[in-house]
Scaffold this motif. Structure first.
Motif, PDB file in Angstrom:
ATOM      1  N   VAL A 352      86.911  65.665  24.697  1.00 34.47           N
ATOM      2  CA  VAL A 352      87.137  66.905  23.949  1.00 34.47           C
ATOM      3  C   VAL A 352      87.118  66.642  22.441  1.00 34.47           C
ATOM      4  CG1 VAL A 352      88.821  68.712  23.464  1.00 34.47           C
ATOM      5  CG2 VAL A 352      88.387  68.020  25.815  1.00 34.47           C
ATOM      6  N   LEU A 353      87.801  65.575  22.000  1.00 36.35           N
ATOM      7  CA  LEU A 353      87.815  65.241  20.576  1.00 36.35           C
ATOM      8  C   LEU A 353      86.421  64.890  20.066  1.00 36.35           C
ATOM      9  CD1 LEU A 353      91.086  63.103  20.384  1.00 36.35           C
ATOM     10  CD2 LEU A 353      90.765  65.471  19.651  1.00 36.35           C
ATOM     11  N   ARG A 354      85.679  64.190  20.877  1.00 35.40           N
ATOM     12  CA  ARG A 354      84.318  63.842  20.466  1.00 35.40           C
ATOM     13  C   ARG A 354      83.443  65.085  20.335  1.00 35.40           C
ATOM     14  NH1 ARG A 354      80.282  59.602  23.629  1.00 35.40           N
ATOM     15  NH2 ARG A 354      78.527  59.761  22.153  1.00 35.40           N
ATOM     16  N   GLU A 355      83.594  66.030  21.236  1.00 38.25           N
ATOM     17  CA  GLU A 355      82.821  67.260  21.155  1.00 38.25           C
ATOM     18  C   GLU A 355      83.211  68.078  19.929  1.00 38.25           C
ATOM     19  OE1 GLU A 355      80.003  70.087  22.273  1.00 38.25           O
ATOM     20  OE2 GLU A 355      80.343  68.007  22.903  1.00 38.25           O
ATOM     21  N   ARG A 356      84.505  68.151  19.641  1.00 36.17           N
ATOM     22  CA  ARG A 356      84.947  68.879  18.451  1.00 36.17           C
ATOM     23  C   ARG A 356      84.429  68.223  17.178  1.00 36.17           C
ATOM     24  NH1 ARG A 356      91.159  70.454  18.452  1.00 36.17           N
ATOM     25  NH2 ARG A 356      90.342  71.482  16.565  1.00 36.17           N
ATOM     26  N   GLN A 357      84.432  66.888  17.145  1.00 31.46           N
ATOM     27  CA  GLN A 357      83.912  66.181  15.978  1.00 31.46           C
ATOM     28  C   GLN A 357      82.423  66.437  15.805  1.00 31.46           C
ATOM     29  OE1 GLN A 357      84.593  61.985  16.152  1.00 31.46           O
ATOM     30  NE2 GLN A 357      83.867  61.606  14.072  1.00 31.46           N
ATOM     31  N   ARG A 358      81.699  66.494  16.891  1.00 28.55           N
ATOM     32  CA  ARG A 358      80.264  66.757  16.803  1.00 28.55           C
ATOM     33  C   ARG A 358      79.997  68.159  16.263  1.00 28.55           C
ATOM     34  NH1 ARG A 358      76.378  69.156  19.692  1.00 28.55           N
ATOM     35  NH2 ARG A 358      77.915  69.892  21.211  1.00 28.55           N
ATOM     36  N   ARG A 359      80.761  69.145  16.752  1.00 27.65           N
ATOM     37  CA  ARG A 359      80.571  70.511  16.267  1.00 27.65           C
ATOM     38  C   ARG A 359      80.963  70.642  14.798  1.00 27.65           C
ATOM     39  NH1 ARG A 359      82.633  74.430  21.254  1.00 27.65           N
ATOM     40  NH2 ARG A 359      81.131  73.658  22.811  1.00 27.65           N
ATOM     41  N   ALA A 360      82.041  69.955  14.381  1.00 30.11           N
ATOM     42  CA  ALA A 360      82.435  69.981  12.971  1.00 30.11           C
ATOM     43  C   ALA A 360      81.347  69.371  12.093  1.00 30.11           C
ATOM     44  CB  ALA A 360      83.755  69.241  12.783  1.00 30.11           C
ATOM     45  N   GLY A 361      80.728  68.304  12.547  1.00 33.36           N
ATOM     46  CA  GLY A 361      79.633  67.712  11.792  1.00 33.36           C
ATOM     47  C   GLY A 361      78.443  68.656  11.665  1.00 33.36           C
ATOM     48  N   GLN A 362      78.148  69.396  12.734  1.00 34.08           N
ATOM     49  CA  GLN A 362      77.055  70.358  12.662  1.00 34.08           C
ATOM     50  C   GLN A 362      77.355  71.464  11.653  1.00 34.08           C
ATOM     51  OE1 GLN A 362      76.377  71.733  16.652  1.00 34.08           O
ATOM     52  NE2 GLN A 362      75.320  69.865  17.303  1.00 34.08           N
TER      53      GLN A 362
END
Length: 494
Positions: A352-362
């Motif tokens: 979940v944290l990795r997915e949130r970090q990816r979306r924040a980067g986008q």
């Protein structure tokens, strides 16, 4: 010890024989156990006879595979000497001794033929052993027929069930499970889930983990037995406790059982009008043996049972060869359930944290792209402001359309009536009578109206000169062309 016992080559000495036999028995020698049983049975080298000690020594030797010790222990069971009188263990011991006697050569020949790939010959030897009452011959012959190594011309299911029935009567657990499967799926016999549950219970009493799992499954769905989810959980746990290799199947079943328990709590809250739909979601209905019902029946008709079995065997062997089962069993042995649940939760949190970090980067990348675009637009605007202004191109005045001499033409009419250049014939009414006027492309040389008036006067004088008419000094009459030309000339000059 034996030479001292029978006096062969040395003086007969029972006490010395007992001493040497005891030392050999402590090292696990099966013949020493057998002769110690004989000495206690007959009172040789001991203070008194002991049926109990004799039976104990015969039992130890029988566990090591000593045929004569098995026979002696069986006769003591039948007569009730040294132990409780019981026919069941006596029959079991006699069966084992018979299978290890001279009549067991057919079993050995069947094994050799099977490993050579001669399956029909192996079946022949196994059936010979089965006819003399050997349980291994019955079970092996049934196994060959059920796996499709040998065809029986449409009678393999019936023959297989008969062999399993005779083998299970002698206590073969695999045959009990096979009979339970036959009753459950209706293979070779009429489908009967009650009798299937009975056979699984018999195998469960022999501590079979497969039987425990099957009984738990039948209690979960109420197939042949009352539905009891708690009892199903207990049987699943017993199967895992008995055999650690059943961990994957048991954990999958328990996960499904947890969903089943949740559904059992939700179902009473649903509308009763669709009760027949809710009941069919988590129940087994004959002849279907899964909750998917007709879908599995279609798959079963498309793929014969032997093909499904072979696919299952290939998949299972592939998992074992890849080491998946050993890895899963090692994880289950070394990690307790609480730690496993905690590890799964941590892994889910990490995802979940990795997915949130990816979306924040986008989102950050999109904002940067927007800022760069705005900066480029601002720079381009500044560059345009700093550049010198280009001189405007001179615009030639458009000729005013001719109208009546009394009043100038209105703007709307000027767009409709355009002047007709002399000699061109391009009279235009709007844009329907011809192409657009050529003077729109740039400044053009328009015809001079004074020239038109002079030409008209010359034509009049020539006409009157030829006819000899007209007064001298008379001037030609003013025409519309002349007045129009004068007006056009004044408009152009203006």
């Amino acid at each position: 010890g034996y030479m001292h016992l029978v006096g062969q080559g040395v003086a007969q000495d029972h006490e010395q024989a007992l001493k040497l036999m005891t030392q050999a028995a402590e090292q696990g020698h099966s013949d020493a156990h057998f002769f110690l049983g004989v000495m206690h049975l007959k009172g040789l080298g001991v203070r008194r006879k002991s049926w109990q000690r004799a039976f104990s020594y015969f039992t130890l030797a029988g566990h090591a595979g000593h045929v004569q010790a098995m026979y002696n222990a069986a006769t003591m069971h039948l007569e009730g000497k040294g132990t409780i009188k019981s026919c069941k263990p006596a029959v079991a011991l006699l069966k084992l001794s018979a299978e290890r006697g001279p009549g067991a050569t057919s079993l050995q020949q069947g094994h050799e033929a099977y490993f050579k790939g001669a399956y029909t010959t192996a079946l022949w030897y196994y059936l010979q052993a089965a006819e003399v009452g050997m349980e291994l011959g019955m079970s092996n012959a049934a196994w060959l027929l059920s796996r499709g190594y040998v065809r029986a011309d449409g009678r393999s299911e019936n023959v297989t069930f008969t062999l399993h029935q005779r083998s299970s009567a002698q206590g073969n657990v695999a045959s009990m499970l096979a009979m339970g499967d036959a009753f459950f799926y209706g293979e070779g016999v009429e489908q009967d889930w009650t009798r299937a549950a009975s056979m699984y219970y018999e195998a469960y009493q022999e501590r079979s983990p497969e039987a425990m799992f099957n009984v738990g499954f039948m209690h979960e769905f109420g197939a042949g037995v009352p539905q009891d989810l708690s009892l199903a959980t207990r049987f699943y746990d017993m199967a895992l406790h008995t055999n650690k290799e059943a961990g994957l199947a048991v954990h999958c079943a328990r996960t499904w059982l947890s969903l089943h328990k949740v559904w059992a709590r939700i179902e009473p809250l649903l509308p009763n009008a669709y009760a027949h739909v809710w009941d069919g979601l988590w129940s087994l209905r004959p002849p279907h043996t899964s909750i998917l019902g007709s879908w599995t029946a279609l798959i079963a008709r498309a793929m014969p049972s032997r093909t499904l079995m072979r696919v299952e065997l290939y998949a299972w062997s592939w998992l074992q060869a890849a080491g998946v089962m050993e890895l899963f069993a090692y994880i289950l042995d070394t990690v307790d359930q609480e730690s496993a649940v905690l590890a799964v939760c941590l892994a889910a949190l990490a995802l979940v944290l990795r997915e949130r970090q990816r979306r924040a980067g986008q989102r950050q990348q999109q904002q940067q792209d927007q800022q760069q675009g705005q900066e480029q637009d601002t720079q381009q605007g500044q560059q345009q402001d700093t550049q010198p202004a280009q001189p405007a191109q001179p615009v030639q005045p458009l000729p005013q359309p001719l109208a009546a001499a009394s009043s100038p033409a209105a703007p709307s009419q000027a767009a409709e009536v355009l002047p007709d250049p002399v000699g061109t014939g391009l009279g235009m009414q709007g844009q329907e009578d011809g192409p657009e006027p050529c003077w729109l492309d740039g400044p053009q040389h328009l015809p001079n109206p004074n020239m038109a008036a002079a030409a008209a006067a010359a034509r009049w004088e020539a006409q009157h000169a030829n006819h000899g008419g007209g007064a001298a000094g008379a001037s030609p009459p003013a025409s519309a062309d002349t007045s129009a030309g004068n007006q056009a000339s004044s408009a152009v000059e203006t």
